[in-house]
Design an enzyme around this catalytic site. Structure first.
Site, PDB file in Angstrom:
ATOM      1  N   HIS A   1       0.849  -1.199   0.000  1.00 51.84           N
ATOM      2  CA  HIS A   1       0.000   0.000   0.000  1.00 51.84           C
ATOM      3  C   HIS A   1       0.883   1.246   0.000  1.00 51.84           C
ATOM      4  O   HIS A   1       1.956   1.275   0.605  1.00 51.84           O
ATOM      5  CB  HIS A   1      -0.919  -0.005   1.226  1.00 51.84           C
ATOM      6  CG  HIS A   1      -2.018   1.005   1.141  1.00 51.84           C
ATOM      7  ND1 HIS A   1      -1.815   2.346   1.412  1.00 51.84           N
ATOM      8  CD2 HIS A   1      -3.322   0.884   0.789  1.00 51.84           C
ATOM      9  CE1 HIS A   1      -2.954   2.994   1.245  1.00 51.84           C
ATOM     10  NE2 HIS A   1      -3.888   2.132   0.864  1.00 51.84           N
TER      11      HIS A   1
ATOM     12  N   GLU B   1      -3.762   1.924  -7.229  1.00 52.33           N
ATOM     13  CA  GLU B   1      -4.203   3.040  -6.389  1.00 52.33           C
ATOM     14  C   GLU B   1      -3.334   4.255  -6.696  1.00 52.33           C
ATOM     15  O   GLU B   1      -2.210   4.348  -6.208  1.00 52.33           O
ATOM     16  CB  GLU B   1      -4.145   2.669  -4.904  1.00 52.33           C
ATOM     17  CG  GLU B   1      -2.937   1.828  -4.479  1.00 52.33           C
ATOM     18  CD  GLU B   1      -2.509   2.088  -3.048  1.00 52.33           C
ATOM     19  OE1 GLU B   1      -3.363   2.418  -2.225  1.00 52.33           O
ATOM     20  OE2 GLU B   1      -1.303   1.988  -2.765  1.00 52.33           O
TER      21      GLU B   1
END
Length: 252
Positions: free
Chosen positions: A96, A168
């Site tokens: 992430h 993302e």
């Protein structure tokens, strides 16, 4: 090839144990069948055991937000992949942007985590994405290809076919901005093309690719209608039971 959608909430560092239980009780019996969509909640490690007990007998799945690449040892504060597997955790989020940025995780470390997760028969949700500077410089495709190539190093075709990759854009996370559905589809297409270059078309058509970046109930259907978008990795909109359930309405 028809790929089953996957909607995964990422709570990040939010909720208490009591709030986590309350959320699970509100959601677990109200999600669509997993014949239609995989529904996943990424919880802080503190709550994972309680979460697994809470979802028992339902189709709601549980993800850890991170793990280490060693099973056990003198690694203070880290989370063992072996221990996660023993709890029955289904997925582990790795790479992430917040982990890469705040904790300086490298592609090499993320790759080691991917191998550890597969060793313990869990499924990685591998995140990739670019900064606003990279995006505005027109270097997104080059950046994504570099990340994916490094993060997947040494994984088998079978492993990559079964994993989830989440695109993302860093400039869209928690900012209220979002890449429109066409941009998301294009970059998820870059992810798929990179997998095809590395592993061939069959693997590229099997791997599920999510979009993550200010996804909300109001815009999720627009993303899910796109050819290369197989799901969403959702932050803020996953924190409340009603908004999380509303994200799943696209399957109706």
């Amino acid at each position: 090839m028809s790929r089953k959608p996957i909607i995964a909430g990422n709570w990040k560092m939010n909720k208490t144990a009591a709030e986590a239980r309350e959320f699970i009780d509100a959601v677990k019996n109200n999600i669509p069948s997993n014949n239609l969509v995989d529904t996943v909640i990424g919880s802080p490690a503190l709550f994972l055991e309680g979460m697994k007990k809470g979802v028992k007998g339902t189709e709601l799945q549980v993800a850890a937000q991170n793990c280490y690449w060693e099973d056990f040892g003198a690694f203070t504060g880290e989370t063992s992949p072996a221990a996660l597997a023993a709890l029955g955790v289904d997925y582990v989020i790795i790479g992430h942007s917040e982990r890469r940025d705040y904790f300086h995780e490298t592609d090499q470390e993320i790759n080691k985590k991917a191998h550890a997760i597969f060793k313990h028969k869990m499924t990685p949700i591998l995140c990739c994405g670019e900064s606003l500077e990279t995006y505005e410089a027109g270097k997104t495709a080059e950046w994504i290809e570099g990340q994916i190539t490094a993060d997947l190093k040494g994984l088998s075709a079978e492993q990559v076919s079964s994993m989830v990759i989440a695109y993302e854009p860093i400039w869209a996370i928690g900012t209220g901005k979002s890449a429109d559905a066409n941009i998301a589809d294009d970059i998820c297409g870059v992810v798929r093309a990179t997998v095809e270059k590395l592993y061939g078309k069959e693997v590229a058509q099997a791997v599920r690719i999510q979009y993550g970046g200010s996804v909300k109930p109001e815009n999720v259907a627009e993303y899910m209608a796109k050819e290369n978008v197989d799901g969403a990795l959702v932050g803020g909109a996953s924190l409340q039971a009603d908004s999380f359930l509303a994200l799943l309405d696209f399957v109706k």
